[in-house]
Design a protein around this motif. Sequence first.
Motif, PDB file in Angstrom:
ATOM      1  N   ASP A 213      -0.851  -3.319   3.424  1.00 48.64           N
ATOM      2  CA  ASP A 213      -1.582  -4.118   4.408  1.00 48.64           C
ATOM      3  C   ASP A 213      -2.859  -4.571   3.712  1.00 48.64           C
ATOM      4  O   ASP A 213      -2.992  -4.436   2.499  1.00 48.64           O
ATOM      5  N   GLU A 214      -3.813  -5.094   4.450  1.00 47.83           N
ATOM      6  CA  GLU A 214      -5.006  -5.666   3.810  1.00 47.83           C
ATOM      7  C   GLU A 214      -5.852  -4.622   3.085  1.00 47.83           C
ATOM      8  O   GLU A 214      -6.633  -4.972   2.198  1.00 47.83           O
ATOM      9  N   GLN A 215      -5.697  -3.368   3.452  1.00 49.62           N
ATOM     10  CA  GLN A 215      -6.536  -2.317   2.876  1.00 49.62           C
ATOM     11  C   GLN A 215      -5.799  -1.348   1.957  1.00 49.62           C
ATOM     12  O   GLN A 215      -6.433  -0.529   1.306  1.00 49.62           O
ATOM     13  N   ARG A 216      -4.469  -1.425   1.902  1.00 51.07           N
ATOM     14  CA  ARG A 216      -3.701  -0.386   1.218  1.00 51.07           C
ATOM     15  C   ARG A 216      -2.694  -0.983   0.244  1.00 51.07           C
ATOM     16  O   ARG A 216      -1.985  -1.929   0.575  1.00 51.07           O
ATOM     17  N   ARG A 217      -2.635  -0.352  -0.954  1.00 55.44           N
ATOM     18  CA  ARG A 217      -1.740  -0.840  -2.008  1.00 55.44           C
ATOM     19  C   ARG A 217      -1.092   0.321  -2.754  1.00 55.44           C
ATOM     20  O   ARG A 217      -1.675   1.412  -2.856  1.00 55.44           O
ATOM     21  N   LEU A 218       0.093   0.068  -3.272  1.00 53.78           N
ATOM     22  CA  LEU A 218       0.729   0.949  -4.245  1.00 53.78           C
ATOM     23  C   LEU A 218       0.705   0.230  -5.587  1.00 53.78           C
ATOM     24  O   LEU A 218       0.795  -1.000  -5.647  1.00 53.78           O
ATOM     25  N   VAL A 219       0.585   1.011  -6.674  1.00 56.94           N
ATOM     26  CA  VAL A 219       0.490   0.418  -8.003  1.00 56.94           C
ATOM     27  C   VAL A 219       1.504   1.075  -8.928  1.00 56.94           C
ATOM     28  O   VAL A 219       1.507   2.304  -9.102  1.00 56.94           O
ATOM     29  N   ASP A 220       2.374   0.256  -9.504  1.00 53.46           N
ATOM     30  CA  ASP A 220       3.379   0.725 -10.461  1.00 53.46           C
ATOM     31  C   ASP A 220       2.787   0.590 -11.853  1.00 53.46           C
ATOM     32  O   ASP A 220       2.541  -0.515 -12.339  1.00 53.46           O
ATOM     33  N   LEU A 221       2.521   1.730 -12.493  1.00 53.93           N
ATOM     34  CA  LEU A 221       1.888   1.741 -13.811  1.00 53.93           C
ATOM     35  C   LEU A 221       2.924   1.650 -14.922  1.00 53.93           C
ATOM     36  O   LEU A 221       4.096   1.985 -14.720  1.00 53.93           O
ATOM     37  N   PRO A 222       2.521   1.221 -16.126  1.00 55.31           N
ATOM     38  CA  PRO A 222       3.467   1.117 -17.245  1.00 55.31           C
ATOM     39  C   PRO A 222       4.154   2.443 -17.538  1.00 55.31           C
ATOM     40  O   PRO A 222       3.524   3.501 -17.545  1.00 55.31           O
ATOM     41  N   GLY A 223       5.460   2.388 -17.778  1.00 62.41           N
ATOM     42  CA  GLY A 223       6.214   3.583 -18.145  1.00 62.41           C
ATOM     43  C   GLY A 223       6.079   3.871 -19.636  1.00 62.41           C
ATOM     44  O   GLY A 223       5.807   2.983 -20.430  1.00 62.41           O
ATOM     45  N   TYR A 224       6.294   5.128 -19.993  1.00 60.59           N
ATOM     46  CA  TYR A 224       6.133   5.537 -21.389  1.00 60.59           C
ATOM     47  C   TYR A 224       7.311   6.380 -21.853  1.00 60.59           C
ATOM     48  O   TYR A 224       7.983   7.004 -21.050  1.00 60.59           O
ATOM     49  N   GLY A 225       7.503   6.426 -23.166  1.00 61.00           N
ATOM     50  CA  GLY A 225       8.451   7.378 -23.729  1.00 61.00           C
ATOM     51  C   GLY A 225       9.613   6.752 -24.462  1.00 61.00           C
ATOM     52  O   GLY A 225      10.003   7.240 -25.508  1.00 61.00           O
ATOM     53  N   TYR A 226      10.181   5.671 -23.931  1.00 59.46           N
ATOM     54  CA  TYR A 226      11.355   5.096 -24.560  1.00 59.46           C
ATOM     55  C   TYR A 226      11.189   3.626 -24.917  1.00 59.46           C
ATOM     56  O   TYR A 226      12.094   3.011 -25.456  1.00 59.46           O
ATOM     57  N   ALA A 227      10.052   3.061 -24.594  1.00 60.16           N
ATOM     58  CA  ALA A 227       9.854   1.633 -24.821  1.00 60.16           C
ATOM     59  C   ALA A 227       9.907   1.307 -26.313  1.00 60.16           C
ATOM     60  O   ALA A 227       9.222   1.918 -27.119  1.00 60.16           O
ATOM     61  N   LYS A 228      10.734   0.347 -26.654  1.00 59.33           N
ATOM     62  CA  LYS A 228      10.877  -0.061 -28.057  1.00 59.33           C
ATOM     63  C   LYS A 228       9.868  -1.162 -28.365  1.00 59.33           C
ATOM     64  O   LYS A 228      10.204  -2.340 -28.473  1.00 59.33           O
ATOM     65  N   VAL A 229       8.618  -0.762 -28.474  1.00 56.20           N
ATOM     66  CA  VAL A 229       7.562  -1.716 -28.778  1.00 56.20           C
ATOM     67  C   VAL A 229       6.707  -1.156 -29.902  1.00 56.20           C
ATOM     68  O   VAL A 229       6.826   0.018 -30.276  1.00 56.20           O
ATOM     69  N   SER A 230       5.844  -1.990 -30.448  1.00 59.07           N
ATOM     70  CA  SER A 230       5.024  -1.574 -31.585  1.00 59.07           C
ATOM     71  C   SER A 230       3.983  -0.548 -31.148  1.00 59.07           C
ATOM     72  O   SER A 230       3.614  -0.461 -29.975  1.00 59.07           O
ATOM     73  N   VAL A 231       3.496   0.200 -32.120  1.00 58.79           N
ATOM     74  CA  VAL A 231       2.473   1.211 -31.855  1.00 58.79           C
ATOM     75  C   VAL A 231       1.214   0.565 -31.302  1.00 58.79           C
ATOM     76  O   VAL A 231       0.570   1.105 -30.398  1.00 58.79           O
ATOM     77  N   SER A 232       0.859  -0.614 -31.801  1.00 56.76           N
ATOM     78  CA  SER A 232      -0.362  -1.285 -31.344  1.00 56.76           C
ATOM     79  C   SER A 232      -0.259  -1.671 -29.874  1.00 56.76           C
ATOM     80  O   SER A 232      -1.225  -1.544 -29.120  1.00 56.76           O
ATOM     81  N   ILE A 233       0.925  -2.129 -29.453  1.00 56.90           N
ATOM     82  CA  ILE A 233       1.112  -2.481 -28.043  1.00 56.90           C
ATOM     83  C   ILE A 233       1.041  -1.231 -27.183  1.00 56.90           C
ATOM     84  O   ILE A 233       0.428  -1.227 -26.118  1.00 56.90           O
ATOM     85  N   LYS A 234       1.662  -0.144 -27.640  1.00 54.65           N
ATOM     86  CA  LYS A 234       1.600   1.109 -26.874  1.00 54.65           C
ATOM     87  C   LYS A 234       0.148   1.577 -26.709  1.00 54.65           C
ATOM     88  O   LYS A 234      -0.244   2.027 -25.633  1.00 54.65           O
ATOM     89  N   LYS A 235      -0.639   1.461 -27.781  1.00 55.25           N
ATOM     90  CA  LYS A 235      -2.040   1.872 -27.703  1.00 55.25           C
ATOM     91  C   LYS A 235      -2.796   1.004 -26.704  1.00 55.25           C
ATOM     92  O   LYS A 235      -3.661   1.476 -25.974  1.00 55.25           O
TER      93      LYS A 235
END
Length: 201
Positions: free
Chosen positions: A72-94
Motif C-alpha cells: 500500500d502507500e506505506q508498506r513495501r517488500l523488497v527482493d534483494l539480489p541472490g548469492y551463491g550460484y550466479a555466474k558473474v564476474s567477481v567485480s559485479i559480485k562485489k
Amino acid sequence: MKPDNYFRQAAFLTSAARLSQCPPDEGYEVAFAGRSNAGKSSAINVICDHRGLAKTSKTPGRTQLLNFFELDEQRRLVDLPGYGYAKVSVSIKKDWQGNLATYLDKRQCLRGLILMMDCRHPLKDFDLQMLDWSAHIGLPVHVLLTKADKLKKGPASASLQKVKSALKERDGEFSVQLFSSLKKTGIAEAHQKLNQWLEGG
C-alpha cells in the motif's frame, strides 16, 4: 485494509541498482534475502498469493537488482539480489554486495529481514554473514527454512532445532520457522512476523 490483505494487493513498484534509485525512504519495508537457490522468489509469490509477482528462474542468480513491491502507500517488500550460484564476474559480485550492505545499513524504513535458507543445507557462509551483518546494524531477522517439503517430518524438525540452537548462540534478534512454497506451509506464521514489522512493531 486488514493486514492480511496487504499481500494480495502486492504490485511491482520499481527496481534499483543502488540506494539513490530506491523509492523515498519512508513508511515500512521488509527485505527478503537468501542464496540464489534458496527459493526466495517462490516464497515471495506464495506469501503474496501472486504467482508471477517475483520473477522465478531456473538459472539461479538472476536477481541482480533490488526489486520493490508495493503493498500500500506505506508498506513495501523488497527482493534483494541472490548469492551463491550466479555466474558473474567477481567485480559485479562485489558491486552487488556493496549495494546490498549500503541498503541494509542506510535504509531507515527497513523494519526487518526475511532470510531464506534451504532447510536441507542451512547456515552456509552467506547465511552467517547476513546474520552477523544484521546483528551489527541492529536489524531483526526472521529465517524461513525453505523447501521443507523435501524432508520428512523428523529431519525437518531436526533442521529447525539445529538452526534455533545456532541462533540462540549468536547476538541479534532472530527467529526461525519451516516453510514450503510447494506445499504452501508456514504462510500464516510468515504473515504474522511480516505484519508485526509492517505495522511498526
